[in-house]
Enzyme design. Sequence first.
Site, PDB file in Angstrom:
ATOM      1  CD  GLN A 126       3.100   5.696  -1.076  1.00  0.00           C
ATOM      2  OE1 GLN A 126       4.239   5.142  -0.940  1.00  0.00           O
ATOM      3  NE2 GLN A 126       2.059   5.414  -1.721  1.00  0.00           N
ATOM      4  N   GLY A 127       0.688   8.373   2.596  1.00  0.00           N
ATOM      5  CA  GLY A 127      -0.576   8.724   2.820  1.00  0.00           C
ATOM      6  C   GLY A 127      -1.313   8.917   1.527  1.00  0.00           C
ATOM      7  CB  SER A 129      -5.134   3.925  -0.125  1.00  0.00           C
ATOM      8  OG  SER A 129      -4.401   3.390  -1.227  1.00  0.00           O
ATOM      9  CD  GLU A 244       4.207   1.807  -3.854  1.00  0.00           C
ATOM     10  OE1 GLU A 244       3.681   0.919  -3.002  1.00  0.00           O
ATOM     11  OE2 GLU A 244       3.617   2.766  -4.171  1.00  0.00           O
ATOM     12  CG  ASN A 386      -0.854  -7.025 -10.651  1.00  0.00           C
ATOM     13  OD1 ASN A 386      -0.319  -5.996  -9.861  1.00  0.00           O
ATOM     14  ND2 ASN A 386      -0.397  -8.084 -10.467  1.00  0.00           N
ATOM     15  CD  GLU A 387      -7.060  -6.854 -11.093  1.00  0.00           C
ATOM     16  OE1 GLU A 387      -7.230  -8.189 -10.501  1.00  0.00           O
ATOM     17  OE2 GLU A 387      -6.437  -6.201 -10.291  1.00  0.00           O
TER      18      GLU A 387
END
Length: 400
Positions: A126-127, A129, A244, A386-387
């Site tokens: 999965q590209g 980031s 995801e 999570n932020e």
Amino acid sequence: MQLSYSEEDRAFRAEVRAFVEANLPADLARRGRQDYHPRREDQARWAAILAEKGWSVPHWPVAYGGPGWTGVQRFIFEDEMRSAYAPTMDRIGPELVAPVLYTFGSEEQRQTWLPGIRTGQTFWAQGFSEPGSGSDLSSLRTRAVRDGDQYVVTGQKTWTTEGHHADMIFMLVRTDMDCKPQAGISALLIDLDSPGITRRPIWTIDEGLTVNEFFFDDVRVPIDNLVGQEGAGWTYAKFLLGNERTASAEVPHTRRDIAQLRDIARIERKNGKPLLEDAVFRAKLARIEIDTMALETAVLRALTSDAHDGGAIASLVKVRGSELRQRVADLADEALGDRGLAVCLAPDAEHRMFDDGLVPQVPDHGIGIAAKAMFRRATTIYGGANEIQRTLIAKTVLEL
């Protein structure tokens, strides 16, 4: 809403358990108990066994080769897989890329790629980031310029999970620089053997290889490998990330880790007694077990609900699930006492990475525990930090 298992669900669990007991190779289960980073050959071997049964892609629709199970049946299946220490399956292709392809892709793309994903023959990365574009994914800079019947791709991707195993990559690229960031993103399917691609491993703090970086230098990609519409990649990315994040709850895996933690606590001693009899430890363990039970209820509620609030639910269970995975791993490391400070790594059950004379010897039940605790620091980051998830919850649920 159903929050208990029916007779049919219990019968299904018994069927899955019997199949796994009869068909899971002993060497795969042995390596699974060490919870090492999975080998491609193990994943492919187990996927082939499941595919022959029709169970390799439990959440796919029947039309594309799935078994047509309910959400609860999928949960039960995953629970039994983890309890039996079966290899963790390749998630990128079956759980993330495939749903995008059978929902938004062309018929040619479905026929070309879905069979190999279903049988475990084709592995995907999965590209998303990039350096400087992680949680702020809309700022990605990898470009794809149209040249006749091809795109020419230039840029870099990083933190690419299991990229060292992958044959193909589902990649977000910028195809339009003159519009708002989200509107200029498209999704391409790229063969990782294409000229101009360099992949490099990123060895993490646990000395395991899970993530990688990729460099694309004028890589040519057929126009037929564009998923859906040009400029609609942001929509497809949100769809994929919703899947995801829901999967990131990973309740079955946490339940298995709790069982492993209990076994460790029965063996380890404190003041001459099993650690499991220590009141302070038992309180910590009970808190984790209660929180996991609550998360399981939330997941089952989502799986049996008709409400269309999947985005909010995905963020909620991702936050709680990822934090629980860290807590149980940390407590297991704590249970080992001083030996939990050792870098006790095990890439598989046959090759233990001990430096004789430098690293304290650790019993079998402690192998890989410290490595797991270190690796789990990433659970609250991958799939959307999570932020960021808390901000989404604040906006969509609390309307702040």
